[in-house]
Each structure stands twice: as C-alpha cells, then as structure tokens.
Design a protein around this motif. Structure first.
Motif, short mmCIF file in Angstrom:
data_model
loop_
_atom_site.label_atom_id
_atom_site.label_comp_id
_atom_site.label_asym_id
_atom_site.label_seq_id
_atom_site.Cartn_x
_atom_site.Cartn_y
_atom_site.Cartn_z
N GLY A 1 2.12 6.33 -1.46
CA GLY A 1 0.39 6.27 -1.62
C GLY A 1 0.08 7.61 -1.92
N GLU B 1 0.99 -1.26 -0.14
CA GLU B 1 0.03 -0.05 0.09
C GLU B 1 1.04 1.22 -0.03
OE1 GLU B 1 -3.24 -0.02 -0.48
OE2 GLU B 1 -3.66 -2.17 -0.14
N GLY B 2 2.00 1.27 -0.70
CA GLY B 2 2.73 2.39 -0.75
C GLY B 2 3.90 2.41 0.23
#
Length: 469
Positions: free
Chosen positions: A67, A52-53
């Motif tokens: 993200g 997720e980044g």
C-alpha cells in the motif's frame, strides 16, 4: 489528513479467515490468490489473505505490504512482521502494532526513509537489519530480549531502553547519529561487535567524570577507548567486545585467564601499543583484532587458539614493526591473510601440530617486501611436512636456547632467550636460592652454586646450566 487502514470494524476474526486449506505441495511456493476481507462470501485464500495492501499468511506472518498509506495499523492476530515486508517503502510514516506481534523479521523496515514511529506491540525479538537505514525515532524496546545484527544501524533513534535485552548482535546501533541515551542492559549475556560505534552515546560516554575507564556489563567489556599506558583487563571480564579499545593510547595490555573471546578490531589502530600478553583461556579472536598497531613488537597468543584467520581475514595485519612471532602450541590452521603487511616479520616459531598453513603460503607467494623468512621448529624432521615453506629462499632451523651454559656473578641479570625469540610457555629454576627466572626468561643470580633453568614450549623441555659465583 493521514489515512489509517480501517480494520477494527471487521466481524470475522483473523483466525477464522486464515484457516488452512488443502494445498498441493508445489502450491506453497506460488503467489497466493488475493481476496478482500470485506467480502465474507469470497472464496477462501490459498494460505494467505490480503486487504488494503497487507498480505498475511496462515501462520499470522505479515509477509508483504504494497500500500501507499502514511499510517498503517496491523490487524490483531498477526504475530510477526515478515522478512522485507515493508522494505524500501517511502510513504509509510507510522506503524501501529497489536499486542500479538512479538517478532520483526530480517530487513522488515529496511530503508523506510520516512518511518519515524512504531507504536504498540509486545516485541521479544527484532531480527537482522530490521530497521537498517530507516528514519525510526520511537519504538518500545523495553520487552525485547534479542536484537539481531545491524537491526537499527544508520537509523534515527534518539534513545533506547533495554531493560530485558539478553542478546545484542553486532553493529545493532552502529552509526545512529542521534542516539544519546541508552538504559538497561542488566540482563545482557551476549554482545556482538561495534554495537554503539559512531554514536553520540559512545562519544559522550567519557565526558562523565564518574565513568570508569572501562565500561563493563555482565562480564562484557564494551568500551575502553580512553585507556592509556599499561592496562590490565579486570578479572571480571569474560569477553572483550569488538572495537572496545580501538584507537586508544594503550602501550601495554595484559589479558587475564578469565577472558575467552576477543572481538573484531578490539585493539585495531592502537598507535602506541607495543606489547600484548594473553593467557591461555582465549579461544577466539575476531578479524583484524590487532590491525595497524604500528609500534607492536611483542605479542603472546593464547595456547587455546586452534585457528587464525578462519574468516579469511587476519588478526595481526599491518603491524609494521613486528619482527618475531611464536605461534601457539594448540594451533592447527593458519588461514589466508594471517599476517598481511607485517613487513618486518621475518621469524616464525611453528608448533609441531600445525596442519594447514595456507596463510603463510599465500603471504610468501605475494610478499611485496622480498623478505627471507626463517621458520623455527622443535624437530627438523618437520621440514618434510612443510616443503613449500622452503621456496623463495626461506630456511627452516631447529629451535634451541641461545645459551646452554651460563656463568653469572651474584646480583647480576642475564636475558636467556630462544634462538627465534620464541616465548616459552613456562620457565622454572631447579634452585631458586641460586638463580630465579621470570616469565620471559630473565635470570637473576641470587647466591653461589649451580642450578638448571628449564624452558617449556610445545611440550618439549629445553635446559640451560647456570653457575653463580
């Protein structure tokens, strides 16, 4: 609805995922292969993991976030937010830290213009520029011991509680336009320059009638801007912080032998300051310490100073009325810009052990005021060491007392001085019943008789025979 990165459901521990693999040495400097944490069968990351980044290395340092979430929850096991990890991120508004995070690295959240909340964590150290120019308003600093240079400068903090802080770098909260409340500091032992400069907290400090004219914390004099007239720094002070007396209405200041350090700009722009005397305990003076003191005519520097202008900036500059200066006996080096724009400074008394005088040469070569300097030395043989000083019409003269014999009437006073107006390190009288002498060389005739006055400077004694009738 704001999104939160889902990490709590993970069944594989961070430690297990981040086990080191055998890497070629050169591979440590290349961008690692990324994997998704959700895919348990995926190949192990080459020293890092990302989801997720979030990019986290095998030491548990979050090295990068790419993200676009408004709220980011950092996974358990991360110990540090790395250098520039979120720098310039314009979407993040809230960060939730686990208890494992103890450090925030250099410029980690620098210029995060929408980040207002940092929640959780067990922070012990916040490094340089970590939240510089961010919108952060709320963060728990109660356990932090060290905050680096400019960590929260120009941020949106409203209050800080520093119960355990031991070290504050320079400019930590400088320019925080909403900062009104500061508590704690009971354990503060080191403090840089201008920590609370340009904040409502500093501006409003003096509105409380119960406050002393000087704010002193654990031997560090942080604020004294509202002092006026003649001021003696208390013996409890060991350091005068940068900007402490900036723009105050001081006229005279005495710095006792407990003080060892004076920060940058500490007495800058003191428009009424005429006289400064410091004892021989001061070993460091920050840049521009006495800059733009337009009425300064007399300054006695510490004999513990070994260099002036070592940072490339002077400590006495733009002092337009200063005419005479005695350099301390301990001085070995004069850096560039040492006395820039001291346009009336025309006599300097130079110690015999001065080895580097770049500051004088630079100033002489670019002197816009066409002054002719006289340099006073204890031994005319020093001219051989200072040949460049004789350029531009300057001259070197041997130091001596202006009078070697004086006749006084009982009750009279006589100002005994050096021909350069140098400040002696010590004055003594061989017979105080006949004549006494104060620390600047003023003689006071007490009774009929003769006595010898001795002035000590640069380890050499100078004598004057006094007859009182």
């Amino acid at each position: 609805m704001k999104k939160i990165i889902p990490l709590a459901f993970l069944t594989v521990s961070l430690a297990a995922i981040m086990q080191p693999t055998s890497l070629r040495p050169e591979a440590c400097t290349t961008k690692p292969q990324m994997i998704a944490m959700q895919n348990k069968k995926a190949e192990k990351p080459q020293g890092t993991m990302q989801t997720e980044g979030l990019e986290i290395n095998e030491e548990g340092v979050l090295v990068r976030y790419s993200g676009k979430e408004e709220t980011v929850q950092i996974p358990e096991g991360v110990v540090k937010i790395g250098e520039k990890a979120f720098q310039g991120n314009s979407t993040i508004q809230k960060v939730i830290l686990p208890d494992t995070v103890t450090e925030i690295g250099n410029y980690a959240f620098d210029s995060c213009k929408n980040l207002s909340d940092v929640e959780g964590g067990n922070l012990l150290e916040i490094e340089q520029g970590a939240f510089y120019g961010s919108a952060v308003q709320r963060i728990d600093l109660s356990s932090v011991r060290k905050i680096g240079w400019g960590a929260f400068s120009e941020s949106a903090l409203k209050e800080v509680h520093l119960e355990n802080v031991e070290e504050l770098g320079g400019y930590v909260f400088e320019g925080c336009k909403n900062l009104e409340t500061v508590t704690g500091l009971e354990h503060l032992s080191e403090c840089g320059d201008s920590v609370f400069h340009r904040t409502p907290f500093e501006e409003n400090y003096w509105k409380d009638d119960t406050k002393s004219s000087m704010w002193i914390v654990n031997g560090i004099l942080l604020l004294g801007n509202h002092c006026t007239g003649k001021v003696t720094v208390p013996d409890s002070v060991r350091k005068i912080a940068g900007w402490a007396f900036h723009e105050s209405k001081l006229e005279q200041v005495f710095i006792p032998d407990t003080v060892t350090e004076i920060g940058s700009y500490a007495f800058a722009c003191c428009s009424e300051l005429t006289s400064v005397r410091m004892e021989d305990s001061v070993t460091y003076i920050g840049q521009h310490c006495f800059s733009t003191c337009l009425k300064l005519t007399e300054i006695r520097l510490s004999n513990a100073l070994t260099d002036i202008g070592d940072t490339g900036r002077g400590i006495i500059d733009d002092c337009s009325k200063l005419e005479h200066l005695t350099l301390p006996a301990s001085l070995k080096k004069l850096g560039p810009y040492s006395f820039m724009n001291c346009r009336k400074l025309k006599t300097l008394t130079i110690p015999p052990d001065l080895e580097e005088y770049e500051g004088l040469l630079y100033y002489l070569s670019f002197n816009p005021f066409d002054l002719v300097y006289t340099f006073y030395v204890t031994d005319i043989a020093q001219v051989q060491k200072l040949p460049d000083l004789l350029k531009h019409g300057n001259r070197v003269v041997e130091l001596e007392l202006a009078a070697e014999k004086v006749c006084l009437g009982v009750g009279s006073k006589f100002p005994l001085r050096f021909n350069s107006n140098a400040k002696a390190e010590k004055w003594t009288s061989s017979n105080r019943k006949v004549v006494t002498v104060d620390r600047v060389g003023n003689l006071y005739a007490k009774g009929a008789g003769t006595a010898t006055i001795t002035a000590l400077i640069y380890g050499k004694e100078y004598h004057c025979e006094v007859t009182v009738e």
